[in-house]
Design a protein around this motif. Structure first.
Motif, PDB file in Angstrom:
ATOM      1  N   LEU A 192       1.007   2.761  -1.759  1.00 34.51           N
ATOM      2  CA  LEU A 192       1.521   2.293  -0.239  1.00 34.51           C
ATOM      3  C   LEU A 192       0.892   3.089   0.626  1.00 34.51           C
ATOM      4  N   GLU A 193       0.541   2.440   1.771  1.00 29.24           N
ATOM      5  CA  GLU A 193      -0.212   3.246   2.812  1.00 29.24           C
ATOM      6  C   GLU A 193       0.999   3.990   3.414  1.00 29.24           C
ATOM      7  N   THR A 194       2.113   3.529   4.115  1.00 29.29           N
ATOM      8  CA  THR A 194       3.053   4.143   4.784  1.00 29.29           C
ATOM      9  C   THR A 194       4.378   3.498   4.119  1.00 29.29           C
ATOM     10  N   VAL A 195       5.203   4.503   3.971  1.00 31.15           N
ATOM     11  CA  VAL A 195       6.702   4.098   3.397  1.00 31.15           C
ATOM     12  C   VAL A 195       7.753   4.980   3.982  1.00 31.15           C
ATOM     13  N   ASP A 196       9.062   4.636   4.084  1.00 35.77           N
ATOM     14  CA  ASP A 196       9.978   5.903   4.557  1.00 35.77           C
ATOM     15  C   ASP A 196      10.018   6.801   3.530  1.00 35.77           C
ATOM     16  N   SER A 197      10.154   6.574   2.287  1.00 38.89           N
ATOM     17  CA  SER A 197      10.182   7.637   1.297  1.00 38.89           C
ATOM     18  C   SER A 197       9.934   6.719  -0.162  1.00 38.89           C
ATOM     19  N   THR A 198       9.085   7.307  -1.089  1.00 33.50           N
ATOM     20  CA  THR A 198       8.842   6.917  -2.295  1.00 33.50           C
ATOM     21  C   THR A 198       9.959   6.930  -3.190  1.00 33.50           C
ATOM     22  N   ASN A 199      10.635   7.656  -2.918  1.00 32.58           N
ATOM     23  CA  ASN A 199      12.077   7.571  -3.898  1.00 32.58           C
ATOM     24  C   ASN A 199      12.959   6.472  -3.364  1.00 32.58           C
ATOM     25  N   SER A 200      13.044   6.104  -2.155  1.00 29.67           N
ATOM     26  CA  SER A 200      13.868   5.180  -1.444  1.00 29.67           C
ATOM     27  C   SER A 200      13.436   3.549  -1.949  1.00 29.67           C
ATOM     28  N   PHE A 201      11.932   3.724  -1.831  1.00 36.31           N
ATOM     29  CA  PHE A 201      11.414   2.515  -2.243  1.00 36.31           C
ATOM     30  C   PHE A 201      11.704   2.146  -3.557  1.00 36.31           C
ATOM     31  N   LEU A 202      11.560   3.048  -4.489  1.00 33.43           N
ATOM     32  CA  LEU A 202      11.859   2.787  -5.941  1.00 33.43           C
ATOM     33  C   LEU A 202      13.538   2.242  -6.148  1.00 33.43           C
ATOM     34  N   ARG A 203      14.413   2.841  -5.346  1.00 34.64           N
ATOM     35  CA  ARG A 203      15.704   2.722  -5.517  1.00 34.64           C
ATOM     36  C   ARG A 203      16.012   1.286  -5.219  1.00 34.64           C
ATOM     37  N   THR A 204      15.358   0.441  -4.637  1.00 34.35           N
ATOM     38  CA  THR A 204      15.502  -0.868  -4.276  1.00 34.35           C
ATOM     39  C   THR A 204      14.325  -1.799  -5.098  1.00 34.35           C
ATOM     40  N   TYR A 205      13.717  -1.143  -5.942  1.00 31.90           N
ATOM     41  CA  TYR A 205      12.713  -1.783  -6.583  1.00 31.90           C
ATOM     42  C   TYR A 205      13.245  -2.534  -7.969  1.00 31.90           C
ATOM     43  N   THR A 206      12.854  -3.590  -8.385  1.00 24.95           N
ATOM     44  CA  THR A 206      13.286  -4.055  -9.791  1.00 24.95           C
ATOM     45  C   THR A 206      11.943  -4.268 -10.453  1.00 24.95           C
ATOM     46  N   PRO A 207      12.080  -3.583 -11.495  1.00 26.22           N
ATOM     47  CA  PRO A 207      10.721  -3.693 -12.407  1.00 26.22           C
ATOM     48  C   PRO A 207      10.798  -4.757 -13.313  1.00 26.22           C
ATOM     49  N   ALA A 208       9.926  -5.253 -13.924  1.00 25.46           N
ATOM     50  CA  ALA A 208       9.765  -6.204 -14.855  1.00 25.46           C
ATOM     51  C   ALA A 208      10.422  -5.889 -16.050  1.00 25.46           C
ATOM     52  N   ALA A 209      10.604  -6.569 -17.041  1.00 23.23           N
ATOM     53  CA  ALA A 209      11.373  -6.342 -18.399  1.00 23.23           C
ATOM     54  C   ALA A 209      10.459  -5.526 -19.061  1.00 23.23           C
ATOM     55  N   ASP A 210       9.221  -5.914 -18.929  1.00 21.99           N
ATOM     56  CA  ASP A 210       8.107  -4.932 -19.819  1.00 21.99           C
ATOM     57  C   ASP A 210       7.517  -3.834 -19.101  1.00 21.99           C
ATOM     58  N   GLU A 211       8.409  -3.060 -18.220  1.00 21.99           N
ATOM     59  CA  GLU A 211       7.805  -2.189 -17.334  1.00 21.99           C
ATOM     60  C   GLU A 211       8.462  -0.856 -17.225  1.00 21.99           C
TER      61      GLU A 211
END
Ligand SMILES: Nc1ncnc2c1ncn2[C@@H]1O[C@H](COP(=O)(O)OP(=O)(O)OP(=O)(O)O)[C@@H](O)[C@H]1O
Ligand SMILES: O=C(O)CCCC[C@@H]1SC[C@@H]2NC(=O)N[C@@H]21
Length: 263
Positions: free
Chosen positions: A27-46
């Protein structure tokens, strides 16, 4: 040979998985990489997802702290894993494994004086090279998600916040460091230590963490709610409590933020 390679070598080759499927999101710019992953849904094989940013508009530190990082200069990344195998009461082992991964990756750059400051800062001498923000989500009696967010000072040479003792790799080495190469090494080490955790190498991880502790051995100055005192580190429990002995021989037990190292 690095300690992690020696320890993994003690396990049967058949149970040592060498490759984890790791997805990296840049990511170029994001609020926080932790916050980004909190709302991210990984694939089943990830099983492992890494989010790395050049700049954070709202980088978060421990508690109410913010994290200073000049655009494009440092490593700002978070790793999302799903350690359902780890007993909730032992969750601090994740923190230990992550800190050890950072330390081993940094050993390719800085030969001495890198220590792990409880709970999970990386110190060079008495200065802070890296801070970690760990966020876990429990479900069904397990650790469903763990986000291990790292801010590592790499090429920044002037710090403007009220951070008391920052230091960067560039300041230590006297030259800039390739951030992508460093991140690659860190993620590989993180994956190695995570496998060790999956294989139940709890005692090995704990032993390595204790060996690498900042201010391990002898009496040092600490501050708690009752004031300053000399304490000696006895151990860090698997749930993260820091156990100190004071000069009177009394044992004192602390959770995060209940005690401060006087540096
Ligand atoms: N890039 C940076 N490098 C080093 N320190 C930084 C950086 N950015 C911000 N800091 C800040 O420096 C301050 C000191 O960090 P530290 O983790 O020691 O926090 P603390 O709350 O004062 O104490 P404790 O040691 O109990 O965690 C924090 O506010 C931390 O967020
Ligand atoms: O206070 C600390 O010592 C912890 C600092 C953690 C900062 C990192 S930067 C990447 C990740 N995203 C965040 O918002 N925080 C962590």
């Amino acid at each position: 040979m690095r300690i992690i390679d020696a320890v993994l070598g003690l396990f049967k080759p058949s149970v040592v998985t060498t490759e984890t499927k790791i997805k990296t999101i840049r990511l170029e710019t994001v609020d926080s990489t932790n916050s980004f992953l909190r709302t991210y849904t990984p694939a089943a094989d990830e099983p492992m997802t890494v989010a790395v940013a050049a700049y954070q508009t709202a980088g978060r530190g421990q508690g109410a702290n913010t994290w200073e990082s000049e655009a494009g200069k440092n490593l700002l990344f978070s790793v999302l894993v799903h350690p359902v195998m780890l007993p909730v009461r032992s969750r601090f082992l994740l923190s230990e494994a992550g800190a050890l991964a950072l330390k081993e990756a940094l050993a390719d750059y800085v030969k001495d004086d890198i220590r792990l400051k409880w709970p999970n800062d990386i110190y060079w001498k008495d200065r802070k090279l890296s801070g970690t923000l760990i966020e876990t989500k429990l479900g069904g009696g397990h650790i469903k998600d763990c986000i291990f967010g790292v801010g590592l000072n790499v090429n920044q040479t002037v710090f403007h916040s009220d951070a008391p003792n920052p230091v960067s790799l560039c300041q230590i080495l006297g030259h800039e460091v390739d951030k992508d190469e460093l991140l690659d090494k860190i993620i590989r080490k993180f994956s190695d230590f995570y496998h060790l955790l999956e294989m139940g190498g709890y005692n090995d991880i704990s032993a390595m963490y204790h060996e690498a502790l900042y201010r391990r051995g002898g009496f040092h100055r600490f501050r708690d709610a009752d004031g300053d005192f000399d304490g000696s580190i006895i151990e860090v429990e698997d749930d993260g409590h820091l156990i100190l002995r004071d000069r009177n021989g009394s044992i004192r037990s602390y959770q995060f933020k209940e005690v401060e190292f006087i540096v």
